[in-house]
Write an enzyme that holds these catalytic residues in place. Structure first.
Site, PDB file in Angstrom:
ATOM      1  N   THR A 148       0.852  -1.193   0.000  1.00  0.00           N
ATOM      2  CA  THR A 148       0.000   0.000   0.000  1.00  0.00           C
ATOM      3  C   THR A 148       0.884   1.238   0.000  1.00  0.00           C
ATOM      4  OG1 THR A 148      -1.666  -1.170   1.284  1.00  0.00           O
ATOM      5  CG2 THR A 148      -1.832   1.218   1.248  1.00  0.00           C
TER       6      THR A 148
ATOM      7  N   GLN B 194      -3.924  -7.303  -7.600  1.00  0.00           N
ATOM      8  CA  GLN B 194      -4.454  -7.866  -6.357  1.00  0.00           C
ATOM      9  C   GLN B 194      -5.842  -7.306  -6.078  1.00  0.00           C
ATOM     10  OE1 GLN B 194      -3.471  -6.715  -2.236  1.00  0.00           O
ATOM     11  NE2 GLN B 194      -2.548  -8.729  -2.066  1.00  0.00           N
TER      12      GLN B 194
ATOM     13  N   HIS C 248      -7.168 -11.298  -2.731  1.00  0.00           N
ATOM     14  CA  HIS C 248      -6.642 -10.964  -1.405  1.00  0.00           C
ATOM     15  C   HIS C 248      -7.581 -11.580  -0.368  1.00  0.00           C
ATOM     16  CE1 HIS C 248      -4.858  -9.164   1.962  1.00  0.00           C
ATOM     17  NE2 HIS C 248      -4.694  -7.926   1.539  1.00  0.00           N
TER      18      HIS C 248
ATOM     19  N   ASN D 194      -5.174 -11.009   5.989  1.00  0.00           N
ATOM     20  CA  ASN D 194      -4.993  -9.776   6.763  1.00  0.00           C
ATOM     21  C   ASN D 194      -6.268  -9.088   7.243  1.00  0.00           C
ATOM     22  OD1 ASN D 194      -2.342 -10.344   6.389  1.00  0.00           O
ATOM     23  ND2 ASN D 194      -2.019  -8.888   4.729  1.00  0.00           N
TER      24      ASN D 194
ATOM     25  N   TYR E 101      -9.157  -8.636   5.869  1.00  0.00           N
ATOM     26  CA  TYR E 101     -10.048  -7.964   4.916  1.00  0.00           C
ATOM     27  C   TYR E 101     -11.229  -8.885   4.584  1.00  0.00           C
ATOM     28  CZ  TYR E 101      -6.425  -4.500   4.992  1.00  0.00           C
ATOM     29  OH  TYR E 101      -5.551  -3.548   5.439  1.00  0.00           O
TER      30      TYR E 101
ATOM     31  N   ASN F  92      -6.163  -6.384  11.800  1.00  0.00           N
ATOM     32  CA  ASN F  92      -7.591  -6.079  11.634  1.00  0.00           C
ATOM     33  C   ASN F  92      -8.495  -6.972  12.479  1.00  0.00           C
ATOM     34  OD1 ASN F  92      -7.572  -3.815   9.883  1.00  0.00           O
ATOM     35  ND2 ASN F  92      -7.103  -5.136   8.148  1.00  0.00           N
TER      36      ASN F  92
ATOM     37  N   GLY G 276       8.677  -7.514   0.185  1.00  0.00           N
ATOM     38  CA  GLY G 276       7.910  -6.272   0.262  1.00  0.00           C
ATOM     39  C   GLY G 276       8.828  -5.093   0.468  1.00  0.00           C
TER      40      GLY G 276
HETATM   41  C1  PHB Z   1      -2.324  -1.823   4.774  1.00  0.00           C
HETATM   42  O1  PHB Z   1      -2.485  -0.967   3.926  1.00  0.00           O
HETATM   43  O2  PHB Z   1      -2.100  -1.557   5.938  1.00  0.00           O
HETATM   44  C2  PHB Z   1      -2.413  -3.198   4.338  1.00  0.00           C
HETATM   45  C3  PHB Z   1      -3.010  -3.446   3.131  1.00  0.00           C
HETATM   46  C4  PHB Z   1      -3.099  -4.742   2.698  1.00  0.00           C
HETATM   47  C5  PHB Z   1      -2.595  -5.741   3.497  1.00  0.00           C
HETATM   48  C6  PHB Z   1      -2.005  -5.474   4.690  1.00  0.00           C
HETATM   49  C7  PHB Z   1      -1.907  -4.186   5.112  1.00  0.00           C
HETATM   50  O3  PHB Z   1      -2.693  -6.997   3.102  1.00  0.00           O
END
Ligand code: PHB
Length: 386
Positions: A28, A103, A181, A184, A186, A241, A332
């Site tokens: 991000t 993604q 995705h 995490n 979401y 999250n 990353g």
């Molecule tokens: C974030 O923007 O904090 C973020 C986005 C996607 C992810 C993990 C963190 O998979």
């Protein structure tokens, strides 16, 4: 034997041929100003990393519908404007010999009803159940509003259709494939987790029912792309999250999910392993469920290539590939400060470890191109002209 001979060797994920096994993880960066359409600065950023040798680039989380996310300038893939913006990026990446997957991201309950895009969408913040996530901030909203109680989506097929349309749009935008995705905390992860999903219909309750949403979303995506151009990102260890279950529930749910996903013949499964960075603390306690994801789940993966994600070093990746434990490695943070990461590895140049964390997500206001470049497209190439 030259250094990183395994990591830098070509491979195939499904039907997608890669020149090496170094994958750029989705990151991000929040720079699709002024709203959420990929712009020329985004183009320059991705083009630099293709030129720097990436085998496969994952886009940053790309929103499949208009949602009120914490990241106001995260890009989307729901409109023709998004498609046009991404098409320029995929073309530029291809010129330099890299592949790029989109993604597909829906944040579910961690959107905010008062965020401007959510208001424009005319829809509530949909989630499996009306259960809010703890924590979270919205830097662009006044005060310190955290996440709010979402609306239970009446029929999850509404959301599955958004994945289908986003997959169609990604194809038009010239991507080589797409990734669901599913990690995490979401949307897809919210369906998988028994704390965020308390539904009593076929989409909730048993682990089989909780896996249904992700599997149906994948089916819709595969109808657009073939399975051999589709990947998935899964993080069984939770934490971020406000998701996470007991180890028994985690193993039961994710073993079933991963087996079913693998049966679909996907190009790859990206397993995110435990990392303290992604494990949020609530009420003084870490939320995640530590376990070894490679040991727990790779015996269940018979068809898909395995990509490992989180805190890998090139040395560790090289070893895991040489042992046949993974097919490719996601990096990353190293891609942020090293646009030419692969070229540095190939030529034995040191990696730039000097990251400016202040500019990770754009560095605040004013949001204009000059400000946005800092810590984004101005990290140096060590290998230019060599
Ligand atoms: C974030 O923007 O904090 C973020 C986005 C996607 C992810 C993990 C963190 O998979």
């Amino acid at each position: 034997m030259p250094a990183f001979s395994n990591l830098l060797s070509p491979t195939k994920l499904g039907s997608v041929a890669l020149r090496n096994r170094v994958v750029m993880a989705s990151l991000t960066r929040d720079r699709s100003i002024p709203t959420n359409v990929p712009n020329r600065l985004n183009l320059e950023y991705y083009e630099q990393r293709a030129k720097g040798g990436a085998g496969l680039i994952m886009t940053e989380g790309t929103l499949i519908s208009q949602q009120g996310t914490e990241w106001q300038n995260a890009p989307g893939i729901w409109s023709s404007e998004h498609v046009a913006g991404w098409k320029k990026i995929t073309d530029a990446v291809h010129v330099h010999g890299a592949k790029i997957f989109c993604q597909l991201w829906h944040v579910g309950r961690v959107a905010h009803p008062k965020a401007s895009e959510q208001i424009k969408s005319g829809l509530p913040v949909y989630a499996p159940s009306a259960i809010s996530a703890r924590g979270g901030t919205f830097r662009f909203l006044p005060g310190k509003p955290g996440y709010v109680t979402p609306t239970e989506v009446p029929d999850p097929n509404i959301l599955i259709e958004q994945y289908r349309q986003a997959a169609i749009n990604a194809k038009q935008a010239g991507f080589d494939g797409v990734e669901l995705h599913s990690a995490n905390g979401y949307l897809v992860n919210q369906f998988l987790d028994k704390n965020s999903n308390r539904r009593t219909d076929k989409w909730g309750g048993s682990y089989i029912n909780r896996c249904r949403f992700g599997l149906e979303a994948l089916k819709a995506i595969i109808e657009v792309w073939s399975a051999d151009k589709v990947g998935i990102k899964i993080n069984p260890t939770g934490g971020y999250n406000d998701v996470g279950m007991s180890l028994d529930d985690t193993l039961e749910t994710f073993s079933h999910y991963i087996k079913e996903v693998d049966d679909m013949g996907l190009a790859y499964i990206s397993l995110v392993r435990y990392t303290p960075k992604m494990d949020a603390e609530y009420d003084g306690k870490k939320r995640g469920t530590k376990h070894d994801v490679l040991e727990s789940y790779s015996p269940l993966i018979k068809r898909a290539a395995i990509i490992l994600n989180a805190d890998l070093t090139p040395d560790e990746a090289e070893k895991l590939i040489s042992e046949g434990k993974i097919c490719a490695a996601m990096f990353g943070m190293p891609w942020i400060g090293n646009p030419d990461l692969v070229e540095r590895l190939r030529r034995g140049k040191p990696l730039n470890q000097d990251l400016d964390f202040h500019t990770l997500y754009g560095g605040g206001l004013p949001k204009n191109e000059e400000v946005m470049k800092k810590g984004y497209t101005d990290y140096p190439f060590a290998t230019e002209g060599v």
